[in-house]
Scaffold this motif. Structure first.
Motif, PDB file in Angstrom:
ATOM      1  N   VAL A   1       0.912  -1.009  -0.111  1.00 41.41           N
ATOM      2  CA  VAL A   1       0.076  -0.092  -0.071  1.00 41.41           C
ATOM      3  C   VAL A   1       0.916   1.232  -0.005  1.00 41.41           C
ATOM      4  O   VAL A   1       1.719   1.259   0.714  1.00 41.41           O
ATOM      5  CB  VAL A   1      -0.965  -0.053   1.076  1.00 41.41           C
TER       6      VAL A   1
ATOM      7  N   ALA B   1      -4.226   6.565  -1.755  1.00 38.31           N
ATOM      8  CA  ALA B   1      -3.946   5.185  -1.603  1.00 38.31           C
ATOM      9  C   ALA B   1      -3.940   4.700  -2.593  1.00 38.31           C
ATOM     10  O   ALA B   1      -4.872   4.626  -3.364  1.00 38.31           O
ATOM     11  CB  ALA B   1      -4.725   4.667  -0.305  1.00 38.31           C
TER      12      ALA B   1
ATOM     13  N   ILE C   1      -5.521  -3.269  -2.552  1.00 34.99           N
ATOM     14  CA  ILE C   1      -6.232  -2.808  -1.548  1.00 34.99           C
ATOM     15  C   ILE C   1      -7.614  -3.342  -1.645  1.00 34.99           C
ATOM     16  O   ILE C   1      -8.194  -3.185  -2.629  1.00 34.99           O
ATOM     17  CB  ILE C   1      -6.587  -1.146  -1.210  1.00 34.99           C
TER      18      ILE C   1
ATOM     19  N   ILE D   1     -10.877  -0.019   2.338  1.00 34.11           N
ATOM     20  CA  ILE D   1     -10.341   0.931   3.278  1.00 34.11           C
ATOM     21  C   ILE D   1     -11.066   1.335   4.368  1.00 34.11           C
ATOM     22  O   ILE D   1     -12.324   1.578   4.216  1.00 34.11           O
ATOM     23  CB  ILE D   1      -9.750   2.253   2.660  1.00 34.11           C
TER      24      ILE D   1
ATOM     25  N   ARG E   1     -10.027   6.849  -3.440  1.00 32.75           N
ATOM     26  CA  ARG E   1      -9.063   6.277  -2.062  1.00 32.75           C
ATOM     27  C   ARG E   1      -8.327   7.408  -1.648  1.00 32.75           C
ATOM     28  O   ARG E   1      -7.216   7.338  -1.433  1.00 32.75           O
ATOM     29  CB  ARG E   1      -8.394   5.136  -2.699  1.00 32.75           C
TER      30      ARG E   1
ATOM     31  N   GLY F   1      -7.104  -0.830   6.546  1.00 32.81           N
ATOM     32  CA  GLY F   1      -7.776  -1.647   5.821  1.00 32.81           C
ATOM     33  C   GLY F   1      -7.457  -3.044   5.724  1.00 32.81           C
ATOM     34  O   GLY F   1      -7.021  -3.522   6.663  1.00 32.81           O
TER      35      GLY F   1
ATOM     36  N   LEU G   1      -6.038  -6.134   2.843  1.00 31.50           N
ATOM     37  CA  LEU G   1      -5.438  -6.346   1.480  1.00 31.50           C
ATOM     38  C   LEU G   1      -6.056  -7.099   0.610  1.00 31.50           C
ATOM     39  O   LEU G   1      -6.709  -8.090   1.184  1.00 31.50           O
ATOM     40  CB  LEU G   1      -3.855  -6.857   1.906  1.00 31.50           C
TER      41      LEU G   1
END
Length: 121
Positions: free
Chosen positions: A2, A24, A28, A31, A76, A99, A101
Protein backbone atom coordinates in the motif's frame (compact mmCIF):
# COMPACT_ATOMS: atom_id res chain seq x y z
CA UNK A 1 1.80 -3.22 -0.91
CA UNK A 2 0.00 0.00 0.00
CA UNK A 3 1.38 3.35 -1.02
CA UNK A 4 0.23 6.71 0.32
CA UNK A 5 1.08 9.92 -1.49
CA UNK A 6 0.51 13.17 0.39
CA UNK A 7 0.38 16.65 -1.03
CA UNK A 8 -0.69 20.16 -0.15
CA UNK A 9 1.69 21.24 2.59
CA UNK A 10 3.62 24.48 2.54
CA UNK A 11 4.15 27.87 4.10
CA UNK A 12 1.11 29.95 5.01
CA UNK A 13 0.53 33.09 7.05
CA UNK A 14 -1.42 32.99 10.30
CA UNK A 15 -5.13 32.99 9.56
CA UNK A 16 -4.60 31.35 6.19
CA UNK A 17 -5.77 28.01 4.82
CA UNK A 18 -4.27 24.87 3.38
CA UNK A 19 -5.76 21.67 2.00
CA UNK A 20 -3.88 18.42 2.41
CA UNK A 21 -4.54 15.36 0.26
CA UNK A 22 -3.52 11.74 0.69
CA UNK A 23 -4.12 9.16 -2.04
CA UNK A 24 -3.84 5.42 -1.39
CA UNK A 25 -2.94 2.84 -4.00
CA UNK A 26 -1.90 -0.79 -4.15
CA UNK A 27 -3.42 -4.17 -3.41
CA UNK A 28 -6.32 -2.86 -1.37
CA UNK A 29 -9.56 -4.73 -0.80
CA UNK A 30 -11.14 -2.16 1.47
CA UNK A 31 -10.18 1.02 3.28
CA UNK A 32 -11.63 1.51 6.75
CA UNK A 33 -10.46 4.54 8.72
CA UNK A 34 -8.40 7.34 7.22
CA UNK A 35 -6.80 10.04 9.29
CA UNK A 36 -4.28 12.80 9.73
CA UNK A 37 -1.68 13.08 12.47
CA UNK A 38 0.96 15.71 13.10
CA UNK A 39 4.30 15.87 14.78
CA UNK A 40 6.04 19.06 15.82
CA UNK A 41 9.77 19.10 16.65
CA UNK A 42 10.43 17.48 19.99
CA UNK A 43 6.85 16.33 20.40
CA UNK A 44 4.92 13.11 19.90
CA UNK A 45 2.81 12.37 16.84
CA UNK A 46 -0.79 13.20 17.70
CA UNK A 47 -4.14 12.69 16.02
CA UNK A 48 -5.53 15.71 14.20
CA UNK A 49 -8.63 14.22 12.56
CA UNK A 50 -10.01 10.85 11.57
CA UNK A 51 -12.86 9.64 9.37
CA UNK A 52 -14.35 6.15 9.22
CA UNK A 53 -15.68 4.32 6.18
CA UNK A 54 -19.16 5.33 7.28
CA UNK A 55 -18.24 9.00 7.42
CA UNK A 56 -18.03 9.43 11.18
CA UNK A 57 -15.37 11.92 12.21
CA UNK A 58 -13.42 12.90 15.27
CA UNK A 59 -11.03 15.77 15.81
CA UNK A 60 -8.38 16.91 18.23
CA UNK A 61 -9.75 19.65 20.47
CA UNK A 62 -7.63 22.37 18.90
CA UNK A 63 -8.74 21.34 15.40
CA UNK A 64 -12.46 21.47 16.08
CA UNK A 65 -14.18 24.30 14.25
CA UNK A 66 -11.13 25.07 12.12
CA UNK A 67 -10.33 21.81 10.30
CA UNK A 68 -12.54 19.59 8.17
CA UNK A 69 -11.78 16.03 7.11
CA UNK A 70 -13.40 14.33 4.13
CA UNK A 71 -12.80 11.36 1.86
CA UNK A 72 -13.48 10.30 -1.71
CA UNK A 73 -13.83 6.53 -1.62
CA UNK A 74 -13.73 6.16 -5.40
CA UNK A 75 -10.37 7.93 -5.46
CA UNK A 76 -9.19 6.34 -2.20
CA UNK A 77 -8.25 9.81 -1.07
CA UNK A 78 -8.61 11.67 2.21
CA UNK A 79 -8.51 15.44 2.54
CA UNK A 80 -7.80 17.78 5.42
CA UNK A 81 -9.05 21.34 4.97
CA UNK A 82 -7.31 23.58 7.48
CA UNK A 83 -8.62 27.09 8.06
CA UNK A 84 -7.66 29.85 10.49
CA UNK A 85 -4.19 28.38 10.80
CA UNK A 86 -2.05 29.32 13.77
CA UNK A 87 1.73 29.18 14.30
CA UNK A 88 1.17 26.31 16.72
CA UNK A 89 -0.24 24.25 13.83
CA UNK A 90 3.28 24.10 12.41
CA UNK A 91 4.29 20.44 12.14
CA UNK A 92 4.85 17.56 9.78
CA UNK A 93 1.45 16.13 8.90
CA UNK A 94 1.12 12.40 8.27
CA UNK A 95 -1.69 10.48 6.65
CA UNK A 96 -2.69 7.11 8.12
CA UNK A 97 -4.90 4.53 6.43
CA UNK A 98 -6.31 1.25 7.79
CA UNK A 99 -7.93 -1.48 5.79
CA UNK A 100 -7.63 -4.94 4.30
CA UNK A 101 -5.35 -6.23 1.57
CA UNK A 102 -5.95 -8.26 -1.54
CA UNK A 103 -5.96 -11.22 -1.88
CA UNK A 104 -5.30 -12.26 1.73
CA UNK A 105 -7.79 -9.94 3.49
CA UNK A 106 -4.99 -9.21 5.94
CA UNK A 107 -5.41 -6.06 7.98
CA UNK A 108 -2.98 -3.27 7.13
CA UNK A 109 -2.00 0.10 8.54
CA UNK A 110 0.01 2.43 6.34
CA UNK A 111 1.55 5.85 6.94
CA UNK A 112 2.36 8.54 4.43
CA UNK A 113 5.78 10.10 4.13
CA UNK A 114 4.69 13.33 5.79
CA UNK A 115 4.19 16.83 4.49
CA UNK A 116 5.48 19.97 6.19
CA UNK A 117 3.03 22.67 7.21
CA UNK A 118 4.57 25.92 8.40
CA UNK A 119 2.43 28.78 9.69
CA UNK A 120 4.45 31.95 9.97
CA UNK A 121 4.36 35.60 9.04
Amino acid sequence: QVQLVESGGGLVQPGGSLRLSCAASGSIFRINAMGWYRQAPGKERDLVARITSGGSTNFADDAKGRFTISRDNAKRTVYLQMNSLKPEDTAVYYCKVDGRLLPTMAIFTSWGQGTQVTVSS
